[in-house]
Design an enzyme around this catalytic site. Sequence first.
Site, short mmCIF file in Angstrom:
data_model
loop_
_atom_site.label_atom_id
_atom_site.label_comp_id
_atom_site.label_asym_id
_atom_site.label_seq_id
_atom_site.Cartn_x
_atom_site.Cartn_y
_atom_site.Cartn_z
N ARG A 83 21.92 -39.22 3.38
CA ARG A 83 21.38 -37.93 2.95
C ARG A 83 22.50 -36.90 2.79
O ARG A 83 23.64 -37.12 3.21
CB ARG A 83 20.37 -37.41 3.99
CG ARG A 83 20.99 -37.19 5.36
CD ARG A 83 20.18 -36.30 6.26
NE ARG A 83 20.73 -36.27 7.62
CZ ARG A 83 21.79 -35.57 7.99
NH1 ARG A 83 22.45 -34.84 7.11
NH2 ARG A 83 22.21 -35.62 9.25
N GLY A 84 22.16 -35.74 2.22
CA GLY A 84 23.09 -34.63 2.19
C GLY A 84 23.17 -33.97 3.56
O GLY A 84 22.39 -34.24 4.46
N GLY A 85 24.15 -33.08 3.73
CA GLY A 85 24.29 -32.37 4.98
C GLY A 85 25.24 -33.06 5.95
O GLY A 85 25.87 -34.07 5.64
N THR A 88 23.31 -33.64 12.63
CA THR A 88 22.18 -32.88 13.15
C THR A 88 21.43 -33.72 14.15
O THR A 88 21.76 -34.89 14.41
CB THR A 88 21.25 -32.40 12.02
OG1 THR A 88 20.34 -31.42 12.54
CG2 THR A 88 20.47 -33.55 11.41
N ILE A 154 17.24 -28.91 6.03
CA ILE A 154 16.87 -29.69 4.86
C ILE A 154 18.04 -30.58 4.46
O ILE A 154 19.18 -30.12 4.39
CB ILE A 154 16.48 -28.79 3.68
CG1 ILE A 154 15.21 -28.01 4.00
CG2 ILE A 154 16.28 -29.61 2.40
CD1 ILE A 154 14.87 -26.93 2.98
N GLY A 155 17.76 -31.86 4.23
CA GLY A 155 18.76 -32.79 3.73
C GLY A 155 18.06 -33.89 2.96
O GLY A 155 17.23 -34.61 3.53
N GLY A 166 14.38 -35.38 3.80
CA GLY A 166 13.54 -34.20 3.63
C GLY A 166 13.89 -33.05 4.55
O GLY A 166 15.00 -32.53 4.52
N ALA A 168 13.28 -30.85 8.55
CA ALA A 168 12.99 -30.93 9.98
C ALA A 168 12.81 -29.51 10.50
O ALA A 168 13.67 -28.65 10.27
CB ALA A 168 14.11 -31.64 10.73
N CYS A 185 24.92 -29.23 11.54
CA CYS A 185 25.06 -28.88 10.13
C CYS A 185 26.38 -28.20 9.82
O CYS A 185 26.51 -27.51 8.80
CB CYS A 185 23.88 -28.01 9.66
SG CYS A 185 22.27 -28.76 9.93
#
Length: 260
Positions: A83-85, A88, A154-155, A166, A168, A185
């Site tokens: 995912r992006g980000g 976390t 969001i990621g 999605g 959290a 993040c």
Amino acid sequence: MSLPPVLYHYFQTPLPYAGTLALQERLHQIQLASRRASSHQDILLLLQHRPVYTSGRRQAKRELHSQRICLTNMGADFVMTSRGGQLTYHGPGQLVGYPLLDLGRTSPPMGIRDYICKMQKMIQIHLMRAHDIAHVPSDHTGVFLNPATKVASIGVQVRHRLTTHGFAMNVTKEPLKWFDKVVACGLADVKAGCIEVAAGKQIQVEDVVEGVVAAFGQLYTRNMEKLRVESAGEIGDTILALEDAALEAGDWPKAPTSRW
């Protein structure tokens, strides 16, 4: 032409992250295959995870090696994702949403930026409508209670215009002690917040599910229907298998251990 409803399912038991990642991948493959016959369904998975730290694709394996050792020693799992980000935390007390949507259903197709903006706005609307909690604007992706307190992250990942991963949103105070152990993040000056503290009242994750579903339908202009797992074929069977695995996994640590 009207769009089909988004089918949503809330898992009652916190799920292992690796199994949920595999579930998303399997549903992605089912959607991709059935899209050729225009029979694919859009799905919103809502859940809590067992304690886990996850990294995004922007981080190098070398920089994460020492963190992995420390964080798993505290009792959490550690998973590298696509995912992006950045790094976390996910765990009980946090509502996680994985929309598995076909962004090509609309004309013109929904862009990734618009998709993320709608997701962020969806969370903001829910916070104000259900809990009278206002957000503050930020240059960073996510939802902030003030410039130094973040309540939702969001990621996402998009392949073949099909989405995975999605959002959290921290609901109870339970995730906060886990967030305190990392720079989440990549934001060193930002701490995690939650609805329970911001609203000044006790609240459980189950209490926010229907409100989030309603806000999701509003922002993406879709009807929302509960997924009938028992009659959903391979999709339902895959979901039920993960729920069984979650029950078999038993209890989970409620706080980081002192082995940090």
